[in-house]
Design an enzyme around this catalytic site. Structure first.
Site, PDB file in Angstrom:
ATOM      1  N   HIS A  60       2.286   4.845  -4.868  1.00  0.00           N
ATOM      2  CA  HIS A  60       2.833   6.026  -5.556  1.00  0.00           C
ATOM      3  C   HIS A  60       3.009   5.672  -7.030  1.00  0.00           C
ATOM      4  O   HIS A  60       2.651   4.554  -7.469  1.00  0.00           O
ATOM      5  CB  HIS A  60       4.145   6.478  -4.907  1.00  0.00           C
ATOM      6  CG  HIS A  60       5.143   5.379  -4.713  1.00  0.00           C
ATOM      7  ND1 HIS A  60       5.703   4.686  -5.774  1.00  0.00           N
ATOM      8  CD2 HIS A  60       5.671   4.831  -3.596  1.00  0.00           C
ATOM      9  CE1 HIS A  60       6.541   3.789  -5.310  1.00  0.00           C
ATOM     10  NE2 HIS A  60       6.536   3.838  -3.989  1.00  0.00           N
ATOM     11  N   LEU A 104      11.401   6.606  -6.317  1.00  0.00           N
ATOM     12  CA  LEU A 104      10.159   6.678  -5.540  1.00  0.00           C
ATOM     13  C   LEU A 104      10.114   5.528  -4.536  1.00  0.00           C
ATOM     14  O   LEU A 104      10.487   4.403  -4.849  1.00  0.00           O
ATOM     15  CB  LEU A 104       8.939   6.609  -6.460  1.00  0.00           C
ATOM     16  CG  LEU A 104       8.779   7.733  -7.484  1.00  0.00           C
ATOM     17  CD1 LEU A 104       7.385   7.677  -8.103  1.00  0.00           C
ATOM     18  CD2 LEU A 104       9.000   9.104  -6.856  1.00  0.00           C
ATOM     19  N   SER A 105       9.656   5.855  -3.322  1.00  0.00           N
ATOM     20  CA  SER A 105       9.526   4.849  -2.264  1.00  0.00           C
ATOM     21  C   SER A 105       8.484   5.349  -1.276  1.00  0.00           C
ATOM     22  O   SER A 105       8.409   6.558  -1.009  1.00  0.00           O
ATOM     23  CB  SER A 105      10.873   4.699  -1.551  1.00  0.00           C
ATOM     24  OG  SER A 105      10.689   4.075  -0.305  1.00  0.00           O
ATOM     25  N   ASP A 144      13.613  -2.635  -5.489  1.00  0.00           N
ATOM     26  CA  ASP A 144      13.974  -3.649  -4.489  1.00  0.00           C
ATOM     27  C   ASP A 144      14.648  -4.796  -5.238  1.00  0.00           C
ATOM     28  O   ASP A 144      14.073  -5.873  -5.427  1.00  0.00           O
ATOM     29  CB  ASP A 144      12.715  -4.121  -3.753  1.00  0.00           C
ATOM     30  CG  ASP A 144      12.098  -3.003  -2.939  1.00  0.00           C
ATOM     31  OD1 ASP A 144      12.771  -2.481  -2.039  1.00  0.00           O
ATOM     32  OD2 ASP A 144      10.950  -2.619  -3.236  1.00  0.00           O
ATOM     33  N   GLY A 194       0.813  -1.213   0.000  1.00  0.00           N
ATOM     34  CA  GLY A 194       0.000   0.000   0.000  1.00  0.00           C
ATOM     35  C   GLY A 194       0.848   1.266   0.000  1.00  0.00           C
ATOM     36  O   GLY A 194       2.023   1.230  -0.365  1.00  0.00           O
ATOM     37  N   GLY A 196       9.092  -4.240  -8.644  1.00  0.00           N
ATOM     38  CA  GLY A 196       9.986  -3.152  -9.038  1.00  0.00           C
ATOM     39  C   GLY A 196      11.448  -3.521  -8.872  1.00  0.00           C
ATOM     40  O   GLY A 196      11.832  -4.213  -7.928  1.00  0.00           O
ATOM     41  N   GLY A 216       5.416   4.726  -8.696  1.00  0.00           N
ATOM     42  CA  GLY A 216       6.180   3.500  -8.944  1.00  0.00           C
ATOM     43  C   GLY A 216       5.258   2.292  -8.964  1.00  0.00           C
ATOM     44  O   GLY A 216       5.364   1.423  -9.842  1.00  0.00           O
ATOM     45  N   HIS A 217       4.338   2.224  -7.983  1.00  0.00           N
ATOM     46  CA  HIS A 217       3.374   1.111  -7.973  1.00  0.00           C
ATOM     47  C   HIS A 217       2.465   1.177  -9.205  1.00  0.00           C
ATOM     48  O   HIS A 217       2.132   0.144  -9.794  1.00  0.00           O
ATOM     49  CB  HIS A 217       2.482   1.176  -6.720  1.00  0.00           C
ATOM     50  CG  HIS A 217       3.206   1.020  -5.432  1.00  0.00           C
ATOM     51  ND1 HIS A 217       3.394   2.058  -4.539  1.00  0.00           N
ATOM     52  CD2 HIS A 217       3.795  -0.070  -4.868  1.00  0.00           C
ATOM     53  CE1 HIS A 217       4.047   1.616  -3.486  1.00  0.00           C
ATOM     54  NE2 HIS A 217       4.314   0.340  -3.655  1.00  0.00           N
TER      55      HIS A 217
HETATM   56  O1  PAF Z   1       7.847  -4.846  -2.086  1.00  0.00           O
HETATM   57  C1  PAF Z   1       6.895  -4.894  -1.270  1.00  0.00           C
HETATM   58  O2  PAF Z   1       6.057  -3.996  -1.215  1.00  0.00           O
HETATM   59  C2  PAF Z   1       6.804  -6.096  -0.325  1.00  0.00           C
HETATM   60  O3  PAF Z   1       8.054  -6.520   0.083  1.00  0.00           O
HETATM   61  C3  PAF Z   1       5.983  -7.250  -0.904  1.00  0.00           C
HETATM   62  C4  PAF Z   1       6.651  -7.847  -2.147  1.00  0.00           C
HETATM   63  C5  PAF Z   1       4.583  -6.780  -1.274  1.00  0.00           C
HETATM   64  C6  PAF Z   1       5.859  -8.382   0.127  1.00  0.00           C
HETATM   65  O4  PAF Z   1       5.240  -7.940   1.284  1.00  0.00           O
END
Ligand code: PAF
Length: 280
Positions: free
Chosen positions: A34, A184-185, A150, A31, A147, A36-37
């Protein structure tokens, strides 16, 4: 957009979405969405008939001194964004649904989980591997987007899916950055305006190091210089700045194959990570 909070409802809803052999893509998130998501959602939509996003702030991937209780939670706002983007379904289980009483299983991807972020966040990647395995078993998507921000997590998930024959195609999506270069994070929300300005030293130093390495500079001196530059800019501590094989994440002494430069450092109370591709 359908919102599911328990497994029976999820399974019923997914059966409807799959009718006629439709392809399902998943975007797992915690959740605080942003751009990036939303890029992950866009990439998922380009590859599948329906996209399901999960929002679950996974307690098992937070260490005892980390920001679980402070982690930004804004589900209503996130749901509006996803609905507007045309996402078919949101999977938002509670902690009790994900980890019912008696839950006792943990998954570890050995070899990839212990170094870099794993060395500074013990147990973090076991929590990620376990929850991603559960999310994949719950949703059974055809593919999932993660992404490159990470990067170590992405490598671990690729290994996990291959090792456990999960049959989910994993797509890595390039990091989305603000126009000034900051990746973005969700954790950028913790930065004061002044910290945010200083934080720019991290992507800039990585980019300068990439240029130097690609032009033959010595890797040890180049990595040491990144540490020096970001410390001088106001990062109080640097967890690591390392050059690694982009596929296996093994440490590299020289740039003799596709590589990734990865870094983690703390500014004020906020720990930032970033990484960049380095190729001769
Ligand atoms: O990258 C994330 O937001 C989390 O590590 C994930 C992959 C949803 C697992 O909780």
């Amino acid at each position: 957009m359908q919102i599911f909070r328990d497994l029976n409802a999820l399974r019923g809803g997914l059966a409807g979405l799959r009718a006629g052999g439709a392809r399902i893509a998943m975007v797992p998130t915690m959740g605080a969405l942003h751009a990036g998501h939303m890029k992950l959602v866009e990439e998922a939509q380009a590859r599948a008939d329906h996209v399901i996003v999960s929002i679950f702030v996974n307690p098992t991937q937070f260490g005892p001194n980390e920001d679980l209780s402070a982690y930004p939670r804004q589900e209503a706002q996130d749901a509006d964004l996803l609905r507007a983007a045309g996402v078919a379904a949101l999977w938002a289980p509670t902690v009790e649904v994900m980890y019912p009483a008696g839950f006792a299983t943990s998954i570890r991807v050995s070899g990839l989980s212990e170094e870099l972020d794993g060395a500074h966040r013990p147990g973090h990647f076991d929590g990620v591997a376990t929850v991603v395995s559960k999310l994949f078993n719950q949703v059974r998507p055809d593919m999932a987007c993660f992404g490159e921000k990470d990067y170590q997590q992405l490598a671990i998930i690729r290994r996990l899916v291959a090792d456990l024959d999960l049959g989910v195609e994993i797509v890595g999506v390039p990091t989305v950055r603000d126009s000034d270069g900051l990746a973005l994070s969700s954790r950028n929300a913790y930065l004061s305006q002044e910290e945010r300005a200083r934080a720019l030293a991290l992507p800039h130093a990585l980019n300068d190091a990439r240029f130097a390495l690609e032009n033959g500079a010595d890797s040890k001196a180049t990595l040491a210089n990144v540490v020096e530059v970001i410390r001088a800019a106001g990062f109080e501590s640097v967890d690591y700045v390392e050059l690694r094989d982009s596929a296996t994440l093994r440490r590299l002494e020289s740039l003799d194959r596709p590589a990734r430069l990865l870094a983690a450092a703390k500014i004020g109370k906020t720990r930032l990570i970033d990484n960049i591709a380095v190729n001769r």
